[in-house]
Structures are given as C-alpha cells and as structure tokens.
Design an enzyme around this catalytic site. Structure first.
Site, mmCIF file in Angstrom:
data_model
loop_
_atom_site.group_PDB
_atom_site.id
_atom_site.type_symbol
_atom_site.label_atom_id
_atom_site.label_comp_id
_atom_site.label_asym_id
_atom_site.label_seq_id
_atom_site.Cartn_x
_atom_site.Cartn_y
_atom_site.Cartn_z
ATOM 1 N N LYS A 117 0.830 -1.211 0.000
ATOM 2 C CA LYS A 117 0.000 0.000 0.000
ATOM 3 C C LYS A 117 0.855 1.248 0.000
ATOM 4 O O LYS A 117 0.474 2.255 -0.591
ATOM 5 C CB LYS A 117 -0.983 0.011 1.187
ATOM 6 C CG LYS A 117 -2.095 -0.998 1.008
ATOM 7 C CD LYS A 117 -3.424 -0.581 1.613
ATOM 8 C CE LYS A 117 -4.504 -1.581 1.198
ATOM 9 N NZ LYS A 117 -5.794 -1.410 1.827
ATOM 10 N N LYS A 199 -4.661 -10.352 -6.416
ATOM 11 C CA LYS A 199 -5.958 -10.673 -5.814
ATOM 12 C C LYS A 199 -7.012 -9.675 -6.295
ATOM 13 O O LYS A 199 -6.691 -8.531 -6.629
ATOM 14 C CB LYS A 199 -5.866 -10.695 -4.284
ATOM 15 C CG LYS A 199 -5.813 -9.346 -3.619
ATOM 16 C CD LYS A 199 -6.221 -9.429 -2.148
ATOM 17 C CE LYS A 199 -6.413 -8.013 -1.626
ATOM 18 N NZ LYS A 199 -7.353 -7.832 -0.561
ATOM 19 N N LYS A 202 -11.304 -4.416 -3.884
ATOM 20 C CA LYS A 202 -12.335 -3.415 -4.150
ATOM 21 C C LYS A 202 -11.737 -2.075 -4.539
ATOM 22 O O LYS A 202 -12.376 -1.285 -5.206
ATOM 23 C CB LYS A 202 -13.318 -3.299 -2.985
ATOM 24 C CG LYS A 202 -12.786 -2.862 -1.657
ATOM 25 C CD LYS A 202 -13.950 -2.613 -0.726
ATOM 26 C CE LYS A 202 -13.951 -3.536 0.480
ATOM 27 N NZ LYS A 202 -12.838 -3.305 1.419
HETATM 28 P P1 ATP Z 1 -8.981 -2.732 -0.318
HETATM 29 O O1 ATP Z 1 -8.803 -2.914 -1.790
HETATM 30 O O2 ATP Z 1 -9.665 -1.455 0.072
HETATM 31 O O3 ATP Z 1 -7.736 -3.034 0.481
HETATM 32 P P2 ATP Z 1 -10.074 -5.382 -0.095
HETATM 33 O O4 ATP Z 1 -10.898 -5.740 -1.283
HETATM 34 O O5 ATP Z 1 -8.722 -5.960 0.024
HETATM 35 O O6 ATP Z 1 -10.048 -3.824 0.083
HETATM 36 P P3 ATP Z 1 -10.789 -5.619 2.730
HETATM 37 O O7 ATP Z 1 -11.858 -4.778 3.302
HETATM 38 O O8 ATP Z 1 -9.367 -5.241 3.005
HETATM 39 O O9 ATP Z 1 -10.973 -5.772 1.147
HETATM 40 O O10 ATP Z 1 -11.011 -7.115 3.193
HETATM 41 C C1 ATP Z 1 -12.200 -7.648 3.704
HETATM 42 C C2 ATP Z 1 -12.081 -9.146 3.827
HETATM 43 O O11 ATP Z 1 -12.105 -9.730 2.520
HETATM 44 C C3 ATP Z 1 -10.770 -9.604 4.470
HETATM 45 O O12 ATP Z 1 -11.024 -10.729 5.279
HETATM 46 C C4 ATP Z 1 -9.924 -10.001 3.300
HETATM 47 O O13 ATP Z 1 -8.948 -10.948 3.635
HETATM 48 C C5 ATP Z 1 -10.978 -10.581 2.364
HETATM 49 N N1 ATP Z 1 -10.570 -10.495 0.973
HETATM 50 C C6 ATP Z 1 -10.230 -9.359 0.308
HETATM 51 N N2 ATP Z 1 -9.945 -9.637 -0.975
HETATM 52 C C7 ATP Z 1 -10.090 -10.971 -1.120
HETATM 53 C C8 ATP Z 1 -9.931 -11.868 -2.213
HETATM 54 N N3 ATP Z 1 -9.555 -11.419 -3.397
HETATM 55 N N4 ATP Z 1 -10.181 -13.169 -2.024
HETATM 56 C C9 ATP Z 1 -10.570 -13.633 -0.812
HETATM 57 N N5 ATP Z 1 -10.735 -12.850 0.261
HETATM 58 C C10 ATP Z 1 -10.496 -11.533 0.120
#
Ligand code: ATP
Ligand code: LTN
Length: 333
Positions: A117, A199, A202
């Site tokens: 990040k 991965k 969002k």
């Molecule tokens: P950002 O992009 O804002 O960092 P993010 O999509 O990574 O957001 P988070 O809010 O950080 O989402 O994560 C919420 C939950 O979803 C956490 O438990 C994280 O491990 C899980 N998660 C996020 N992305 C994935 C993915 N691609 N596959 C499986 N689990 C995920």
C-alpha cells in the site's frame, strides 16, 4: 441463553473503502454466514482503517451504511450477531494507543500489506498506514476473540496480533485470548479477472466483480476474464491461475466442489465454463441484492440497528479496556 454464553467468540471486519467484491464475499462475508451459528459473532465495518487511504467523506459515509446493510443482506442477523461500526466504539482507538507501545517498528515494517500500500500511495505515506495492524489487533483483542475468518492477505496481520497478545500476556498475566486465524484454502484468495496474478480488490475495480453488479455486467466481466491457451479445465494455480480462479468462484456460488465442477465442464471449452460461472454468480447474488434493496430503502431502521449494536459492542469492549488500563498502571481511582 446459557448455551450462547458458552460459545467462543468470532470476530471479523471489512473496510468500507468501496463496493464489496465477490472476492470479499467468498473469502470473508460468506464464510461468516457459514460459521455464525457456532460462535458469538461480531462483524465490524472498519471505517477507521479505511482512513489510512484518502477517502471522500460523503462516499465513506455512504459506503459505511451500505456495508452494514450488505452484512445483513448476506444473511447475518443483527440481533443474533453484533454488527457495528468501528468508530462508534471509541475503545478501539484507545486500546490501539496502548498496544502501539507494545509493538515494534521492526515487526510493522515487515508487513507486506504496508509495503504494497505504501508503494501505491507514495503521496500519502501516513503513520496510520504503518500502524494499521495495531488497530486491527485492538479490534480483535477487545472482544476476547478465539477465531478470525479472513482472506489469505490478512494472515500476517493475524500473526502480529497473536504476537502482541502473547507479549502483553507474558508481562501482565492472561489479559487477552490469543486468537486463531481461519483461512480455508480454496476460498481465501479470489484473483482479479483481468490479472489473475493479483488478488481481486475493491480498490482496484479493473478485474473485480461487485456483489451489487447487474447481471449484464457480471456476464460481460466474466466473459472477458483472462485465461490461457491450452483449453484444459483443471485446478493448477501456478500454471493456470485464471481457469483455477473461475472454478473456485463457480464452486463457491454453486455449492459444488471444484472436482464436481471440473467433471461438469471438462472438454466443453472456456466459453461454456465462463457461461456456467456467470450463471452461478448471478443466481447467488440475486437474493442478496433483493434483500439489500429492501434494507437500504429504510435508512432510519438501519441507523437504529447500527446504534443498538454499537452499544452492545461497547459493553464488551469497555470491560477489556478497563482491565488493560489497570494492568499497565493507569490511575483509575
Ligand atoms: P482494499 O482494496 O480497500 O484493500 P479489499 O478488497 O482488500 O479492500 P478488505 O476490506 O481489506 O478488502 O477485506 C475484507 C475481507 O475480505 C478480508 O477478510 C480479506 O482478507 C478478504 N478479501 C479481500 N480480498 C479478497 C480476495 N480477493 N479473495 C478472498 N478474500 C479476500
Ligand atoms: N485489515 C482487514 C480488515 C480488518 C479486520 C479486523 C479483519 C480490520 N480489523 C479484525 C479481521 C479482524 C482487511 O484489510 N481486510
């Protein structure tokens, strides 16, 4: 009621940093629904964590209420579970200060999420991004949590949480339950459809399918998903990440195992596989979207539930924080 008290505690959080993806759903929210009967559960909208990246205030407010509604729409009951917003429970920020004093700069600099990040936010390398895992440890430890279901990307944060808890307990006695991560292999890392080496995330909308996307968008995005050129349908994360990812998404939404899915699509080509995946995703998200639309139409009700739940969370959090303040020697009268 007695039985409820005997259950262990499960805790998890999602950032209101954008629209929820099917990766968040498969890796996190759906796992919560599968586990919620066996534990006393708390599910948090971690708005303080979202502030580590610059947010537009009106959007953050909207995303917070929407994520709260989505938790409920996905099947989590705000009466049985405690679903709440992090900033409504000030004990999170208060415990973070204490735990900052029990966390080393060296261990925080090894966090891969911080490294990722900070590389992507060179213009806003703030201290919050660095101490992000300490706030996460506080979330978890305030509620004497035993189990934390998360995606693979959070494994390291769970390890540092355990280290902080053990370090504190070694000095002051058993103040915190030391939590375990729950990271089921098949669902823990849904990959980007446009770049299956990363991965799905969002904050990177390219390659993401959102839980609230309409059917046409879902079909279009899945049809365009990057695969490979050998046309063989099997799980092989190393050599066939795109196809393996589609099979895992299919399996999560259809309820079939990946072996059953391979049997179903074998020899049919990627076009059919993608159609099957899109059908399964659309069928899976449809009832959630329907329920979500009903919930979001009554913002007054959502607000009320959010406030009630914050109060319930606060009672538990305050108990732990009081104990911590006492143990470290803060004068409490
Ligand atoms: P950002 O992009 O804002 O960092 P993010 O999509 O990574 O957001 P988070 O809010 O950080 O989402 O994560 C919420 C939950 O979803 C956490 O438990 C994280 O491990 C899980 N998660 C996020 N992305 C994935 C993915 N691609 N596959 C499986 N689990 C995920
Ligand atoms: N850091 C997590 C979100 C999060 C969390 C938590 C998850 C904040 N506090 C407590 C589990 C338990 C993330 O970025 N996905």
């Amino acid at each position: 009621m007695k039985q409820l008290e005997n259950k262990k505690t499960l805790y998890s959080g999602v950032q209101p940093s954008g629209n929820i993806t099917i990766g968040n759903y498969i890796g996190a929210i759906r796992q919560f629904t599968l586990l919620s009967d066996q534990y006393n559960c708390l599910f948090c909208v971690v708005d303080l964590h979202a502030l580590t990246v610059r947010q537009i205030p009106a959007e953050l407010r909207r995303n917070t209420l929407e994520l709260f509604a989505l938790y409920i729409a996905a099947g989590l009951d705000p009466q049985k579970n405690i679903i709440y917003c992090q900033s409504h429970v000030p004990e999170h920020a208060e415990l973070t200060w204490i735990l900052n004093c029990f966390t080393y700069m060296g261990e925080l600099s090894r966090m891969t999420q911080f490294k990722d990040k900070s590389a992507r936010n060179q213009d806003n390398l703030n201290a919050g991004l660095f101490t992000y895992p300490v706030l996460m440890a506080s979330d978890i430890l305030l509620y004497q949590t035993s189990l934390v279901p998360v995606g693979e990307d959070q494994r390291q944060h769970l390890e540092i949480t355990r280290d902080i808890a053990e370090r504190f307990n070694n000095i002051y006695g058993n103040v915190f339950v030391v939590p375990e991560a729950y990271i089921p292999k098949e669902t823990s890392k849904i990959l980007s459809l446009s770049d299956p080496l990363r991965k799905m995330s969002k904050s990177e909308p390219d390659g993401a399918v959102f839980l609230l996307d309409n059917a046409d968008d879902i079909r279009r995005k899945i049809r365009r998903a990057v695969t490979d050129s050998d046309a063989e349908i099997r799980i092989d994360i190393e050599n066939k990440p795109g196809v393996s990812n589609l099979l895992q998404i299919y399996s999560a939404f259809s309820g079939e195992s990946t072996d059953e899915a391979i049997g179903r699509f074998e020899g049919q080509g990627y076009g059919q596989l993608k159609k099957g995946v899109a059908d399964a995703v659309i069928a899976g998200v449809e009832p959630i979207q329907k329920r979500y639309q009903e919930l979001i139409a009554d913002k007054g009700m959502l607000h009320q539930q959010m406030m009630n739940n914050a109060e319930r969370a606060r009672q538990i959090a305050a108990r732990t924080l009081r104990k911590v303040y006492k143990k470290v020697g803060l004068y409490q009268g």
